[in-house]
Design an enzyme around this catalytic site. Structure first.
Site: not given
Ligand code: GLY
Length: 399
Positions: A118, A178
């Site tokens: 992230d 993501d």
């Molecule tokens: N991983 C990020 C989200 O929950 O969208």
């Protein structure tokens, strides 16, 4: 100056017109000027939030009346400073810039954190937005160091950056849709440093995702698990959607936003085509409500008695302003405008008397953990503000 004037304009009518934060209050329709004033008040709540290096505002639970506060290692930490930077871009009020800088500084240590994918959300939404505002060598160095750290999660056999380290008994090498959003940090790191390694990793990750992550109807799976030796797909599944083969709304948003961004840096049409196909799936879906704010999963069996996800709508709306500029497809711009119009309402904007550092209600976090289901969440605000900035820029270029 800005805050003083918004309070003078805003409170005069608000106290007369509305009993906020109840259903009755939410039914009162407000003029455009009144909505503008309400938004300014909401922005000022972010400024009032106490500076604390360990307490980034993430969400608000209305049942317990508590703000969820997280440290910089949380995937959402970059959004709060990002919101302050973006409000500065929209308003020009220096107070937001000063607070943005202070919050952004608390994230620097994440440049060494190799235990997560992230990095883009954390470092690019904070330092990356800071760089849009001012030329800052320290910010550039932090982005390059972060890209080096993120690159250690790239596996050449798979051709992707590993997303998660948990659930090792189930997944060998999980990659979630993501993860596309992290590529912006890599592309920028190459632009800053001249080191093409980061750009090449981003392109390989995008190509692997393009090849494996999408269904024939244009939608995306959430989690793909890869074999680390053969690079083959072991499983296609979900972690946050209602089912392995469902279309989790925010995941569709990450795909559309991510591939639009990859097209920006590469100008390779295959990425544009991907973004267009998934955008068409999303905006033309028969279960997308008329106001453009999706249910949190398009395939939830209990639709329409299911929560919406403002964050998914905002992620797509921001992307489609950009996608419109590449395609001139009016349907994309119409969707972005519709979402902004819907969110500029009493139903979605939080009331003026809630002393919490958020702007919009009704985002949907994580069903698998039963967390943040239908709440104000920081990334819903982030992509709403990004949409406003992009629409404003578009208006200025077309004048
Ligand atoms: N991983 C990020 C989200 O929950 O969208």
């Amino acid at each position: 100056m800005f805050r003083v004037s918004c309070f003078v304009i805003g409170f005069t009518w608000l106290f007369i017109a509305c009993k906020p934060n109840n259903d009755k209050g939410k039914n009162i329709s407000l003029s455009e000027e009144q909505i503008d004033s309400l938004l300014q008040i909401r922005y000022s709540k972010l400024l009032d939030y106490k500076l604390d290096s360990t307490a980034f505002a993430r969400s608000y639970n209305p049942k317990t009346a508590t703000i969820k506060k997280v440290p910089s290692k949380d995937w959402t930490s970059g959004f709060f400073p990002g919101n302050l930077w973006q409000i500065y871009m929209l308003t020009g009020d220096e107070a937001f810039k000063n607070k943005a800088k202070a919050w952004t500084a608390f994230i620097e240590k994440e440049k060494y954190n190799d235990r997560t994918h992230d990095m883009g959300f954390k470092v690019f939404c904070s330092f990356g937005n800071g760089l849009k505002v001012e030329d800052n060598q320290d910010y550039k160095d932090i982005i390059v160091k972060s890209a080096q750290t993120l690159s250690t999660r790239f596996n050449e056999n798979v051709g992707s950056i590993r997303s998660w380290d948990f659930n090792k008994d189930v997944w060998q090498f999980p990659v979630i849709i993501d993860n596309m959003m992290n590529l912006e940090l890599l592309f920028e790191a190459t632009k800053i440093s001249g080191d093409s390694t980061f750009h090449k990793i981003a392109v390989k990750h995008a190509n692997t995702t393009l090849k494996n992550h999408f269904r024939k109807d244009g939608s995306t799976w959430h989690v793909l698990d890869y074999d680390t030796i053969s690079g083959q797909v072991r499983a296609r599944a979900t972690h946050q959607g209602i089912g392995d083969d469902s279309a989790w709304s925010r995941g569709q948003g990450w795909a559309i936003n991510g591939f639009t961004m990859v097209y920006r840096y590469t100008k390779d049409k295959k990425y544009l085509d991907r973004a267009v196909a998934t955008a068409n799936y999303f905006i033309n879906h028969e279960r997308l409500p008329k106001d453009g704010i999706p249910f949190w999963d398009f395939d939830h069996p209990e639709i329409p008695n299911v929560s919406r996800d403002v964050s998914a709508a905002a992620i797509v709306a921001a992307a489609l302003v950009e996608l419109y500029q590449y395609t001139e497809n009016e349907a994309f711009l119409n969707y972005s405008n519709k979402v902004v119009q819907s969110l500029r309402s009493r139903h979605y904007i939080l009331s003026e008397d809630l002393d919490i550092p958020f702007i919009l209600d009704h985002s949907f976090g994580d069903w698998s953990h039963k967390e943040e289901m239908d709440e104000p969440i920081v990334y819903g605000d982030y992509y709403f503000l990004q949409t406003l900035i992009r629409l404003k820029a578009l208006k200025q270029t077309s004048l």
